[in-house]
Design an enzyme around this catalytic site. Sequence first.
Site, PDB file in Angstrom:
ATOM      1  N   HIS A  37       0.866  -1.182   0.000  1.00 53.51           N
ATOM      2  CA  HIS A  37       0.000   0.000   0.000  1.00 53.51           C
ATOM      3  C   HIS A  37       0.899   1.228   0.000  1.00 53.51           C
ATOM      4  CE1 HIS A  37       1.373  -0.411   4.107  1.00 53.51           C
ATOM      5  NE2 HIS A  37       1.310   0.908   4.130  1.00 53.51           N
ATOM      6  N   HIS A 121       5.861   6.126  -0.723  1.00 51.98           N
ATOM      7  CA  HIS A 121       6.627   4.898  -0.974  1.00 51.98           C
ATOM      8  C   HIS A 121       5.720   3.706  -0.705  1.00 51.98           C
ATOM      9  CE1 HIS A 121       6.738   5.440   3.376  1.00 51.98           C
ATOM     10  NE2 HIS A 121       6.785   4.119   3.418  1.00 51.98           N
TER      11      HIS A 121
END
Length: 188
Positions: A37, A121
Amino acid sequence: MIRLFVGLEMPEAVRDALSRLSGGLPGARWAPPENYHLTLRFIGEVDEGVAQDIDQALDLVAAPAFTLTLDGLGQFGRGERSRVLWAGVRPEPALDHLQAKVESAVVRAGLPAETRKFSPHVTLATLGRETSAARVGRLMEDHGLFQAGPFAVDRFVLYESVLGRQGSTYHVVRDYPLGGWRAEDAAP
Ligand code: 3AM
């Protein structure tokens, strides 16, 4: 109490591409592909009432859909105990725009503002003390040209994070569409 964060899911093709990076690093704990995620905002433990306020505030977020491309690998906490290996994201103003809207919504719901800079990220692995920095460096070099996508981002989600012995598991508790027409977008 419920432990929450706001994020973006990764489509299956991207999860597959990311999962092909796993392995070959002693002491690394690789994220299972279903956990991939991009965190927009970590919230932490809140009670049900606050969770409802957050949900209502997020429901009012109006932002366009966009596309994202994952690009390159990096790490946080070089030389420290808690190190994270991640896949980076090609700069995308619409992502920053969404993150700012999510941040304001969460603050409007009563949470303190996030002070850390947004560093988008996708976490791939947490690295143990025994993970050799040289091997991490080699993996990053070997996959320096890693890319996945572009893929469409047409919703963001509220995740519940359940801490367990084998690491956290994440469940989508609510999703919020992007790009749809909303009354508040209309010119007066
Ligand atoms: O998106 P990533 O994987 O970098 O490390 C946790 C994970 O980050 C982070 O929130 C994401 C979903 O769990 N996280 C956990 N505890 C946190 C905290 N106290 C935290 N981020 C900030 N503060």
